[in-house]
Design an enzyme around this catalytic site. Structure first.
Site, PDB file in Angstrom:
ATOM      1  N   LYS A  97      70.786  74.668 -24.466  1.00 26.75           N
ATOM      2  CA  LYS A  97      70.003  74.707 -26.049  1.00 26.75           C
ATOM      3  C   LYS A  97      70.995  74.166 -27.438  1.00 26.75           C
ATOM      4  CE  LYS A  97      67.836  79.076 -24.982  1.00 26.75           C
ATOM      5  NZ  LYS A  97      67.913  79.312 -23.323  1.00 26.75           N
ATOM      6  N   ASP A 131      66.001  72.712 -25.087  1.00 23.70           N
ATOM      7  CA  ASP A 131      64.750  74.380 -25.026  1.00 23.70           C
ATOM      8  C   ASP A 131      64.660  74.279 -26.158  1.00 23.70           C
ATOM      9  OD1 ASP A 131      65.388  74.680 -22.324  1.00 23.70           O
ATOM     10  OD2 ASP A 131      66.703  76.600 -22.587  1.00 23.70           O
ATOM     11  N   MET A 132      63.568  74.832 -26.077  1.00 16.88           N
ATOM     12  CA  MET A 132      63.003  75.054 -27.584  1.00 16.88           C
ATOM     13  C   MET A 132      62.964  76.630 -28.190  1.00 16.88           C
ATOM     14  SD  MET A 132      61.508  74.250 -29.998  1.00 16.88           S
ATOM     15  CE  MET A 132      61.155  72.872 -30.603  1.00 16.88           C
ATOM     16  N   ARG A 183      57.927  69.543 -21.772  1.00 15.43           N
ATOM     17  CA  ARG A 183      57.739  71.031 -20.881  1.00 15.43           C
ATOM     18  C   ARG A 183      56.803  71.701 -21.867  1.00 15.43           C
ATOM     19  NH1 ARG A 183      62.957  74.463 -21.205  1.00 15.43           N
ATOM     20  NH2 ARG A 183      63.440  73.618 -19.422  1.00 15.43           N
ATOM     21  N   LYS A 186      54.774  79.327 -23.406  1.00 20.45           N
ATOM     22  CA  LYS A 186      53.859  79.719 -23.362  1.00 20.45           C
ATOM     23  C   LYS A 186      54.947  80.053 -24.996  1.00 20.45           C
ATOM     24  CE  LYS A 186      50.416  81.800 -20.872  1.00 20.45           C
ATOM     25  NZ  LYS A 186      50.500  83.191 -20.084  1.00 20.45           N
ATOM     26  N   GLY A 187      55.981  80.329 -24.697  1.00 19.59           N
ATOM     27  CA  GLY A 187      57.497  81.684 -25.988  1.00 19.59           C
ATOM     28  C   GLY A 187      57.891  82.386 -25.695  1.00 19.59           C
ATOM     29  N   ALA A 188      58.761  82.656 -26.233  1.00 22.93           N
ATOM     30  CA  ALA A 188      59.515  83.897 -25.815  1.00 22.93           C
ATOM     31  C   ALA A 188      60.459  84.810 -26.786  1.00 22.93           C
ATOM     32  CB  ALA A 188      61.046  83.500 -24.313  1.00 22.93           C
ATOM     33  N   ARG A 287      65.194  88.937 -22.613  1.00 22.24           N
ATOM     34  CA  ARG A 287      63.640  88.048 -22.839  1.00 22.24           C
ATOM     35  C   ARG A 287      63.062  88.472 -21.810  1.00 22.24           C
ATOM     36  NH1 ARG A 287      67.225  84.359 -26.027  1.00 22.24           N
ATOM     37  NH2 ARG A 287      66.298  83.172 -24.719  1.00 22.24           N
ATOM     38  N   ARG A 288      63.025  88.022 -20.162  1.00 22.92           N
ATOM     39  CA  ARG A 288      63.117  88.313 -19.327  1.00 22.92           C
ATOM     40  C   ARG A 288      62.351  89.598 -19.346  1.00 22.92           C
ATOM     41  NH1 ARG A 288      64.422  83.824 -19.740  1.00 22.92           N
ATOM     42  NH2 ARG A 288      62.740  84.005 -21.137  1.00 22.92           N
TER      43      ARG A 288
HETATM   44  C1  LIG Z   1      60.727  76.479 -16.554  1.00 27.79           C
HETATM   45  C2  LIG Z   1      60.857  77.404 -17.600  1.00 27.79           C
HETATM   46  C3  LIG Z   1      61.603  76.907 -19.585  1.00 27.79           C
HETATM   47  C4  LIG Z   1      61.356  77.914 -20.071  1.00 27.79           C
HETATM   48  N1  LIG Z   1      61.365  77.559 -21.114  1.00 27.79           N
HETATM   49  C5  LIG Z   1      60.914  78.240 -22.594  1.00 27.79           C
HETATM   50  C6  LIG Z   1      61.846  77.772 -24.200  1.00 27.79           C
HETATM   51  O1  LIG Z   1      62.810  76.367 -24.036  1.00 27.79           O
HETATM   52  N2  LIG Z   1      62.071  78.287 -24.831  1.00 27.79           N
HETATM   53  C7  LIG Z   1      60.331  79.702 -24.619  1.00 27.79           C
HETATM   54  O2  LIG Z   1      60.748  80.209 -25.940  1.00 27.79           O
HETATM   55  N3  LIG Z   1      60.474  80.096 -23.479  1.00 27.79           N
HETATM   56  C8  LIG Z   1      60.504  79.552 -21.981  1.00 27.79           C
HETATM   57  N4  LIG Z   1      60.181  79.500 -20.616  1.00 27.79           N
HETATM   58  C9  LIG Z   1      59.756  81.471 -20.989  1.00 27.79           C
HETATM   59  C10 LIG Z   1      58.195  81.323 -21.666  1.00 27.79           C
HETATM   60  O3  LIG Z   1      57.789  80.928 -22.668  1.00 27.79           O
HETATM   61  C11 LIG Z   1      58.155  82.150 -21.044  1.00 27.79           C
HETATM   62  O4  LIG Z   1      57.922  83.585 -22.440  1.00 27.79           O
HETATM   63  C12 LIG Z   1      57.146  83.014 -19.817  1.00 27.79           C
HETATM   64  O5  LIG Z   1      57.199  81.938 -19.289  1.00 27.79           O
HETATM   65  C13 LIG Z   1      56.586  83.622 -19.098  1.00 27.79           C
HETATM   66  O6  LIG Z   1      55.354  83.297 -19.639  1.00 27.79           O
HETATM   67  P1  LIG Z   1      54.040  82.853 -18.369  1.00 27.79           P
HETATM   68  O7  LIG Z   1      53.051  81.532 -18.943  1.00 27.79           O
HETATM   69  O8  LIG Z   1      55.284  82.934 -17.082  1.00 27.79           O
HETATM   70  O9  LIG Z   1      53.342  84.308 -18.643  1.00 27.79           O
HETATM   71  P2  LIG Z   1      52.980  85.960 -18.668  1.00 27.79           P
HETATM   72  O10 LIG Z   1      51.031  85.889 -19.803  1.00 27.79           O
HETATM   73  O11 LIG Z   1      53.702  86.253 -19.375  1.00 27.79           O
HETATM   74  O12 LIG Z   1      53.584  85.981 -17.054  1.00 27.79           O
HETATM   75  C14 LIG Z   1      52.292  85.838 -16.377  1.00 27.79           C
HETATM   76  C15 LIG Z   1      52.258  86.323 -15.109  1.00 27.79           C
HETATM   77  O13 LIG Z   1      53.782  85.817 -14.834  1.00 27.79           O
HETATM   78  C16 LIG Z   1      54.262  86.887 -14.254  1.00 27.79           C
HETATM   79  N5  LIG Z   1      55.898  87.595 -14.789  1.00 27.79           N
HETATM   80  C17 LIG Z   1      56.524  86.608 -16.201  1.00 27.79           C
HETATM   81  N6  LIG Z   1      57.163  86.644 -16.749  1.00 27.79           N
HETATM   82  C18 LIG Z   1      58.173  87.818 -16.576  1.00 27.79           C
HETATM   83  C19 LIG Z   1      58.911  87.925 -15.692  1.00 27.79           C
HETATM   84  N7  LIG Z   1      60.060  88.132 -17.223  1.00 27.79           N
HETATM   85  N8  LIG Z   1      59.214  89.356 -14.818  1.00 27.79           N
HETATM   86  C20 LIG Z   1      58.606  89.016 -13.849  1.00 27.79           C
HETATM   87  N9  LIG Z   1      57.587  88.997 -13.727  1.00 27.79           N
HETATM   88  C21 LIG Z   1      56.423  87.811 -14.999  1.00 27.79           C
HETATM   89  C22 LIG Z   1      54.117  88.236 -14.339  1.00 27.79           C
HETATM   90  O14 LIG Z   1      53.286  88.097 -12.741  1.00 27.79           O
HETATM   91  C23 LIG Z   1      52.566  87.789 -14.999  1.00 27.79           C
HETATM   92  O15 LIG Z   1      52.017  88.757 -14.997  1.00 27.79           O
HETATM   93  C24 LIG Z   1      60.611  79.435 -20.016  1.00 27.79           C
HETATM   94  C25 LIG Z   1      59.373  79.410 -18.833  1.00 27.79           C
HETATM   95  C26 LIG Z   1      59.772  78.308 -17.863  1.00 27.79           C
HETATM   96  C27 LIG Z   1      59.154  78.752 -16.470  1.00 27.79           C
END
Ligand SMILES: Cc1cc2nc3c(=O)[nH]c(=O)nc-3n(C[C@H](O)[C@H](O)[C@H](O)COP(=O)(O)OP(=O)(O)OC[C@H]3O[C@@H](n4cnc5c(N)ncnc54)[C@H](O)[C@@H]3O)c2cc1C
Length: 306
Positions: A97, A131-132, A183, A186-188, A287-288
């Site tokens: 980051k 990372d973003m 990569r 969706k964004g966190a 964030r998780r």
């Molecule tokens: C490898 C990787 C790198 C990432 N890097 C970045 C980054 O650089 N910048 C950034 O802003 N974000 C990053 N993220 C986070 C991302 O933006 C999302 O916030 C996160 O992945 C949740 O989105 P989703 O696509 O899983 O869909 P969602 O619609 O959020 O989730 C779909 C399903 O996945 C499961 N799930 C998702 N999150 C959780 C959780 N925390 N605990 C339990 N189950 C869960 C659930 O079953 C949920 O119904 C990254 C994610 C991944 C996988």
């Protein structure tokens, strides 16, 4: 039920961060999303992932560092990670980051620090993913990435885009022209509606649009999601377009949907798991929780169990 935005707000509270990280009691809870406090914890976990045909990306937890010496410590940690990857022969790259390397202090400092890590990775034949973070640093992150990309190869450094941002499709169009390894996730973070789509359906629709743009470019990209709908959309698209399994990878986070991670790896897809470790787990952990507020109940249950 506590809301997503409240959890993200809590993730940014420095006082709570210091309070939580000091108590062993809280540390126990983090194992749901974090490999451990030390690099050896992460290496042990990555060995297990490799044995299940998954690769990894190290994340040393720390962000928004407040001083140059702190940023320097992060560079040293990443150089050590790259060295340990070589020594142990595990299959992993690294995610960084820019605020961890001093972006909040001085943009040039963050660039120089990131450059040192990318140079070391290049010499070892490894790869650095930038990372973003939140939208206040999207443009500068892209600018620094482009500088790095002009000096290093496609397989040395890559970036992340977030489908919740309104700007992202245009950014993806521009970056694929470099070309660049991207990569898509969706964004966190918590973003205002002027900047990010407030509705999940729009975030998802944009995700699919960007995924299709990336996978049509012929470059090796990361499709980062645990959402079965996004995964199915990807599988449908690659089948329709005749894009081979070796042309891209799925990416997921440590501890989330282990079943799906294993299933995709068993089905012959490239799967990379993001493996965070370190003492500064608080913002990442929060964030998780925010992504799935039901996780708060899981944590509460464990607190009550002692
Ligand atoms: C490898 C990787 C790198 C990432 N890097 C970045 C980054 O650089 N910048 C950034 O802003 N974000 C990053 N993220 C986070 C991302 O933006 C999302 O916030 C996160 O992945 C949740 O989105 P989703 O696509 O899983 O869909 P969602 O619609 O959020 O989730 C779909 C399903 O996945 C499961 N799930 C998702 N999150 C959780 C959780 N925390 N605990 C339990 N189950 C869960 C659930 O079953 C949920 O119904 C990254 C994610 C991944 C996988």
């Amino acid at each position: 039920m506590i809301s997503r935005s409240a959890l993200i707000w809590l993730s940014r509270q420095e006082g709570l961060k210091d309070f939580a990280t000091r108590f062993g009691f809280f540390k126990k809870l983090t194992t749901r999303f974090v490999a451990g406090e030390t690099i050896n914890d992460a290496i042990d976990y990555i060995k297990q992932l490799n044995s299940e045909n998954c690769t990894a990306s190290f994340d040393h937890l720390n962000e928004s560092v407040g001083s140059e010496p702190e940023a320097e410590k992060e560079v040293t940690e990443y150089l050590n990670i790259l060295n340990r990857i070589t020594e142990t022969q595990i299959r992993s790259n690294v995610s960084i980051k820019l605020t961890q390397f001093g972006l909040g202090l001085d943009h040039e400092l963050a660039y120089r620090n990131a450059r040192r890590v990318v140079l070391d990775a290049q010499q070892r034949g490894n790869f650095v993913r930038v990372d973003m973070e939140d939208s206040s640093v999207t443009q500068v992150t892209i600018d620094i990435f482009k500088r790095l990309r002009s000096e290093f190869g496609l397989d040395d450094v890559g970036i992340v885009l977030q489908s919740y941002l309104r700007r992202t499709y245009a950014d993806a169009q521009e970056l694929v022209k470099l070309p660049a390894r991207i990569r898509i996730c969706k964004g966190a973070y918590n973003e205002p509606p002027e900047v990010a789509f407030p509705d999940k359906k729009d975030v998802d629709a944009n995700y699919v649009k960007v995924m299709q743009l990336l996978l049509s470019s012929g470059v090796y990209h990361g499709i980062a999601t645990h959402d079965p709908k996004m995964i199915d959309a990807t599988l449908d698209f690659v089948q329709r377009e005749g894009i081979g399994k070796e042309k891209f990878e799925f990416q997921m986070l440590f501890g989330i949907r282990r079943d799906l991670q294993r299933q995709l790896a068993r089905d012959g897809f490239n799967v990379r798991i993001y493996v965070p470790y370190g003492k500064h787990w608080y913002p990442y952990f929060m964030r998780r929780l925010a992504e799935r507020p039901a996780n708060v109940w899981f944590v509460m249950k464990n607190v009550l169990k002692g």
